[in-house]
Design an enzyme around this catalytic site. Structure first.
Site, PDB file in Angstrom:
ATOM      1  N   ASP A 120       0.845  -1.186   0.000  1.00  0.00           N
ATOM      2  CA  ASP A 120       0.000   0.000   0.000  1.00  0.00           C
ATOM      3  C   ASP A 120       0.885   1.242   0.000  1.00  0.00           C
ATOM      4  O   ASP A 120       1.889   1.308   0.726  1.00  0.00           O
ATOM      5  CB  ASP A 120      -0.907   0.003   1.223  1.00  0.00           C
ATOM      6  CG  ASP A 120      -2.022   1.030   1.101  1.00  0.00           C
ATOM      7  OD1 ASP A 120      -2.579   1.163   0.001  1.00  0.00           O
ATOM      8  OD2 ASP A 120      -2.347   1.684   2.097  1.00  0.00           O
ATOM      9  N   HIS A 127      -3.656  14.310   0.689  1.00  0.00           N
ATOM     10  CA  HIS A 127      -3.782  13.470   1.882  1.00  0.00           C
ATOM     11  C   HIS A 127      -2.552  13.608   2.773  1.00  0.00           C
ATOM     12  O   HIS A 127      -2.667  13.784   3.995  1.00  0.00           O
ATOM     13  CB  HIS A 127      -3.967  12.013   1.466  1.00  0.00           C
ATOM     14  CG  HIS A 127      -3.963  11.044   2.601  1.00  0.00           C
ATOM     15  ND1 HIS A 127      -4.942  11.013   3.558  1.00  0.00           N
ATOM     16  CD2 HIS A 127      -3.077  10.066   2.939  1.00  0.00           C
ATOM     17  CE1 HIS A 127      -4.680  10.051   4.438  1.00  0.00           C
ATOM     18  NE2 HIS A 127      -3.543   9.474   4.086  1.00  0.00           N
ATOM     19  N   ARG A 136       1.642  17.078  12.761  1.00  0.00           N
ATOM     20  CA  ARG A 136       2.848  17.900  12.934  1.00  0.00           C
ATOM     21  C   ARG A 136       2.491  19.359  12.650  1.00  0.00           C
ATOM     22  O   ARG A 136       3.027  19.972  11.715  1.00  0.00           O
ATOM     23  CB  ARG A 136       3.969  17.417  11.998  1.00  0.00           C
ATOM     24  CG  ARG A 136       4.401  15.976  12.230  1.00  0.00           C
ATOM     25  CD  ARG A 136       5.541  15.573  11.295  1.00  0.00           C
ATOM     26  NE  ARG A 136       5.150  15.635   9.884  1.00  0.00           N
ATOM     27  CZ  ARG A 136       4.510  14.673   9.246  1.00  0.00           C
ATOM     28  NH1 ARG A 136       4.171  13.566   9.879  1.00  0.00           N
ATOM     29  NH2 ARG A 136       4.200  14.794   7.959  1.00  0.00           N
ATOM     30  N   GLU A 194     -10.148   4.246   4.237  1.00  0.00           N
ATOM     31  CA  GLU A 194      -9.338   4.982   3.273  1.00  0.00           C
ATOM     32  C   GLU A 194      -9.805   4.611   1.875  1.00  0.00           C
ATOM     33  O   GLU A 194      -9.765   3.442   1.488  1.00  0.00           O
ATOM     34  CB  GLU A 194      -7.846   4.669   3.442  1.00  0.00           C
ATOM     35  CG  GLU A 194      -7.281   5.214   4.739  1.00  0.00           C
ATOM     36  CD  GLU A 194      -5.770   5.064   4.853  1.00  0.00           C
ATOM     37  OE1 GLU A 194      -5.182   5.759   5.695  1.00  0.00           O
ATOM     38  OE2 GLU A 194      -5.189   4.249   4.096  1.00  0.00           O
ATOM     39  N   GLU A 196      -9.346   4.135  -1.765  1.00  0.00           N
ATOM     40  CA  GLU A 196      -8.171   3.902  -2.596  1.00  0.00           C
ATOM     41  C   GLU A 196      -8.544   3.178  -3.890  1.00  0.00           C
ATOM     42  O   GLU A 196      -9.677   2.707  -4.060  1.00  0.00           O
ATOM     43  CB  GLU A 196      -7.137   3.071  -1.841  1.00  0.00           C
ATOM     44  CG  GLU A 196      -6.658   3.677  -0.535  1.00  0.00           C
ATOM     45  CD  GLU A 196      -5.415   2.987   0.008  1.00  0.00           C
ATOM     46  OE1 GLU A 196      -4.694   2.337  -0.783  1.00  0.00           O
ATOM     47  OE2 GLU A 196      -5.178   3.097   1.227  1.00  0.00           O
ATOM     48  N   ASP A 228      -8.898   0.598   2.493  1.00  0.00           N
ATOM     49  CA  ASP A 228      -7.841   0.205   3.429  1.00  0.00           C
ATOM     50  C   ASP A 228      -8.284   0.591   4.837  1.00  0.00           C
ATOM     51  O   ASP A 228      -7.953   1.663   5.333  1.00  0.00           O
ATOM     52  CB  ASP A 228      -6.536   0.895   3.040  1.00  0.00           C
ATOM     53  CG  ASP A 228      -5.381   0.506   3.938  1.00  0.00           C
ATOM     54  OD1 ASP A 228      -5.401  -0.619   4.460  1.00  0.00           O
ATOM     55  OD2 ASP A 228      -4.471   1.325   4.117  1.00  0.00           O
ATOM     56  N   ARG A 232      -6.875   3.864  13.715  1.00  0.00           N
ATOM     57  CA  ARG A 232      -5.945   4.983  13.899  1.00  0.00           C
ATOM     58  C   ARG A 232      -5.286   4.971  15.277  1.00  0.00           C
ATOM     59  O   ARG A 232      -4.125   5.367  15.413  1.00  0.00           O
ATOM     60  CB  ARG A 232      -6.683   6.304  13.688  1.00  0.00           C
ATOM     61  CG  ARG A 232      -7.266   6.491  12.301  1.00  0.00           C
ATOM     62  CD  ARG A 232      -6.208   6.490  11.225  1.00  0.00           C
ATOM     63  NE  ARG A 232      -6.789   6.791   9.907  1.00  0.00           N
ATOM     64  CZ  ARG A 232      -6.125   6.709   8.764  1.00  0.00           C
ATOM     65  NH1 ARG A 232      -4.861   6.319   8.777  1.00  0.00           N
ATOM     66  NH2 ARG A 232      -6.713   6.993   7.629  1.00  0.00           N
ATOM     67  N   GLN A 235      -2.685   2.220  15.236  1.00  0.00           N
ATOM     68  CA  GLN A 235      -1.618   2.654  14.325  1.00  0.00           C
ATOM     69  C   GLN A 235      -0.726   3.717  14.968  1.00  0.00           C
ATOM     70  O   GLN A 235       0.504   3.678  14.846  1.00  0.00           O
ATOM     71  CB  GLN A 235      -2.234   3.190  13.036  1.00  0.00           C
ATOM     72  CG  GLN A 235      -1.228   3.663  11.999  1.00  0.00           C
ATOM     73  CD  GLN A 235      -1.914   4.262  10.766  1.00  0.00           C
ATOM     74  OE1 GLN A 235      -3.139   4.304  10.673  1.00  0.00           O
ATOM     75  NE2 GLN A 235      -1.112   4.726   9.826  1.00  0.00           N
ATOM     76  N   LYS A 248      -3.482  -1.863  10.413  1.00  0.00           N
ATOM     77  CA  LYS A 248      -3.892  -1.982   9.022  1.00  0.00           C
ATOM     78  C   LYS A 248      -4.186  -3.414   8.592  1.00  0.00           C
ATOM     79  O   LYS A 248      -4.903  -3.626   7.603  1.00  0.00           O
ATOM     80  CB  LYS A 248      -2.775  -1.441   8.113  1.00  0.00           C
ATOM     81  CG  LYS A 248      -2.467   0.031   8.280  1.00  0.00           C
ATOM     82  CD  LYS A 248      -3.403   0.874   7.448  1.00  0.00           C
ATOM     83  CE  LYS A 248      -2.909   2.306   7.326  1.00  0.00           C
ATOM     84  NZ  LYS A 248      -3.756   3.115   6.435  1.00  0.00           N
ATOM     85  N   THR A 252      -8.627  -5.562   4.445  1.00  0.00           N
ATOM     86  CA  THR A 252      -8.574  -4.654   3.300  1.00  0.00           C
ATOM     87  C   THR A 252      -9.645  -5.132   2.332  1.00  0.00           C
ATOM     88  O   THR A 252      -9.602  -6.280   1.875  1.00  0.00           O
ATOM     89  CB  THR A 252      -7.211  -4.689   2.605  1.00  0.00           C
ATOM     90  OG1 THR A 252      -6.190  -4.313   3.544  1.00  0.00           O
ATOM     91  CG2 THR A 252      -7.181  -3.737   1.421  1.00  0.00           C
ATOM     92  N   THR A 341      -4.546   6.602   0.181  1.00  0.00           N
ATOM     93  CA  THR A 341      -5.789   7.366   0.283  1.00  0.00           C
ATOM     94  C   THR A 341      -5.873   8.430  -0.801  1.00  0.00           C
ATOM     95  O   THR A 341      -4.930   9.192  -1.019  1.00  0.00           O
ATOM     96  CB  THR A 341      -5.883   8.036   1.656  1.00  0.00           C
ATOM     97  OG1 THR A 341      -5.736   7.037   2.662  1.00  0.00           O
ATOM     98  CG2 THR A 341      -7.215   8.739   1.831  1.00  0.00           C
ATOM     99  N   GLU A 355      -9.202  12.812   7.960  1.00  0.00           N
ATOM    100  CA  GLU A 355      -9.156  14.138   7.351  1.00  0.00           C
ATOM    101  C   GLU A 355     -10.510  14.838   7.415  1.00  0.00           C
ATOM    102  O   GLU A 355     -10.589  16.043   7.698  1.00  0.00           O
ATOM    103  CB  GLU A 355      -8.718  14.029   5.898  1.00  0.00           C
ATOM    104  CG  GLU A 355      -7.341  13.443   5.683  1.00  0.00           C
ATOM    105  CD  GLU A 355      -7.147  13.056   4.229  1.00  0.00           C
ATOM    106  OE1 GLU A 355      -6.725  13.924   3.446  1.00  0.00           O
ATOM    107  OE2 GLU A 355      -7.427  11.891   3.883  1.00  0.00           O
TER     108      GLU A 355
END
Length: 407
Positions: A120, A127, A136, A194, A196, A228, A232, A235, A248, A252, A341, A355
């Site tokens: 992936d 994204h 961040r 996600e 994809e 996907d 979170r 992760q 993850k 899938t 994503t 998001e």
């Protein structure tokens, strides 16, 4: 209406003809599975039709998975597609082919190919910037220093790739919020999706030999929609320093239909302009357009929450394949790699709840209540289409999954 008379504007007309694997009503065992081709609201048993017509391609199509066809290579893919197009459009074939058309509503669809490896990627700049700004916020650039120089990816778990319609059990694992003194174990409380696109490898490559940009279409058979699923909270605690793992690997989901690249010629577009020089093995300036204009919709319990445009993806599928093999890693028939994503520049084009809700800060207002992440009982559905010849649309099917509580 006769099954050959597909209504005008149907995204699954003879211009499309995606491949899948199905079993007729009342069956479902491996021995009853057949390669099918979708035509409107019917499925053609391609293997049975090939045998009835004395086609030399019966050995590729009379199988319980697509793997034999995938392994046959690009020339065979094109030849088979031309033959099937003739079977469903030339009146002289219709009497012989008609008995092998099944109403779509009467069949069971299965995972269309045996998945070899699963990789992936993280190819959407929108994204990646959103994720960088979320996690961040004080960084001068939300992108990591390597992002514009190589397609970032991780190796997933092929054994948990499941077909559309398969229920997804909420995963459990360790999680630790920044304010927690120690990690705890339990069901994920920040389950995400996600949106994809997955690319399916047909022709393998030997170990030690890389696959160049110009060889993409010799190796990749087609594409499918892919969700996907991502825990979170699991992760976030596990990903340093080696990246995604249990957050993850639990599921899938992929669509039941694989759209051949040959059906998407009119959807080819140039990728976004590059802002940094690329190393030669990734430099596609002199290659044919590597992007695809795919229009994706994301629905939760039937309510549209996002419409991500695949045409905005910074890294193309050809670049991803080139990077995946540049170290000499081999390809195997049935390899699957996800685009990462898909997110556009607008708020209603974001391909994940991370998001869309800005990591849970801004809840989505849905008819059945607010959502920050996926709740038990929620049904998530991805659909998509692409521009086809003469103003038609090429349907990419759907991938759907209902979340059920932790066992």
């Amino acid at each position: 209406m006769p099954p050959f008379d597909v209504p005008e504007g149907d995204p699954f007309g003879p211009h499309n003809l995606p491949y899948g694997v199905f079993s007729p009503a009342g069956s479902g065992e491996q021995a009853d599975r057949s390669v099918g081709v979708r035509l409107g609201d019917h499925v053609l048993d391609a293997g049975a039709a090939a045998r009835a017509l004395g086609s030399p391609y019966a050995s590729l199509l009379a199988r319980p998975t697509l793997n034999a066809l995938l392994a046959a290579g690009r020339t065979a893919w094109s030849d088979v597609r031309r033959a099937i197009t003739a079977w469903v459009t030339v009146p002289a074939h219709q009497e012989a082919v008609a008995p092998f058309l099944h109403p779509l509503s009467s069949v069971t669809l299965h995972l269309p190919f045996e998945v070899a490896d699963y990789v992936d990627f993280y190819a959407s700049e929108n994204h990646a910037r959103n994720v960088g700004q979320i996690f961040r916020p004080d960084a001068p650039d939300p992108l990591t220093p390597n992002w514009k120089h190589l397609p970032i990816g991780y190796h997933g778990r092929s054994g948990t790739v499941v077909v559309s319609g398969t229920e997804v059990v909420r995963p459990s694992g360790q999680r630790k919020a920044p304010t927690d003194a120690a990690p705890v174990f339990g069901p994920s409380v920040r389950l995400d999706i996600e949106a994809e696109v997955g690319f399916v490898v047909g022709t393998p490559s030997p170990m030690g030999r890389s696959v160049g940009l110009g060889d993409f279409r010799d190796h990749v058979f087609g594409l499918c929609l892919l969700n996907d699923w991502s825990a979170r909270d699991i992760q976030a605690w596990e990903y340093v320093p080696l990246g995604p793992f249990l957050g993850k690997s639990f599921a899938t989901s992929v669509s039941a239909w694989i759209t051949p690249l040959d059906a998407l010629e009119d959807a080819r577009v140039a990728p976004p302009a590059r802002t940094y020089p690329l190393l030669p093995y990734l430099d596609d300036a002199d290659e044919e357009p590597g992007g695809y204009d795919l229009r994706i919709s994301v629905r939760i319990n039937g309510h549209t929450v996002s419409e991500p445009p695949f045409s905005t993806m910074y890294w193309t599928a050809a670049q991803q394949l080139a990077h995946m093999t540049v170290n000499g890693a081999s390809l195997r028939t049935g390899d699957l790699y996800g685009s990462g994503t898909v997110s556009g520049p607008q708020e209603n084009q974001r391909g994940s709840l991370l998001e869309l809700t800005w990591n849970g800060r801004d809840a989505l207002e849905l008819p059945d209540g607010k959502r920050t992440f996926v709740e038990d009982g929620d049904v998530v559905t991805l659909t998509a289409w692409a521009p086809g010849p003469d103003g038609t649309r090429v349907g990419l099917g759907e991938v759907t999954g209902r979340v059920v509580p932790t066992v």
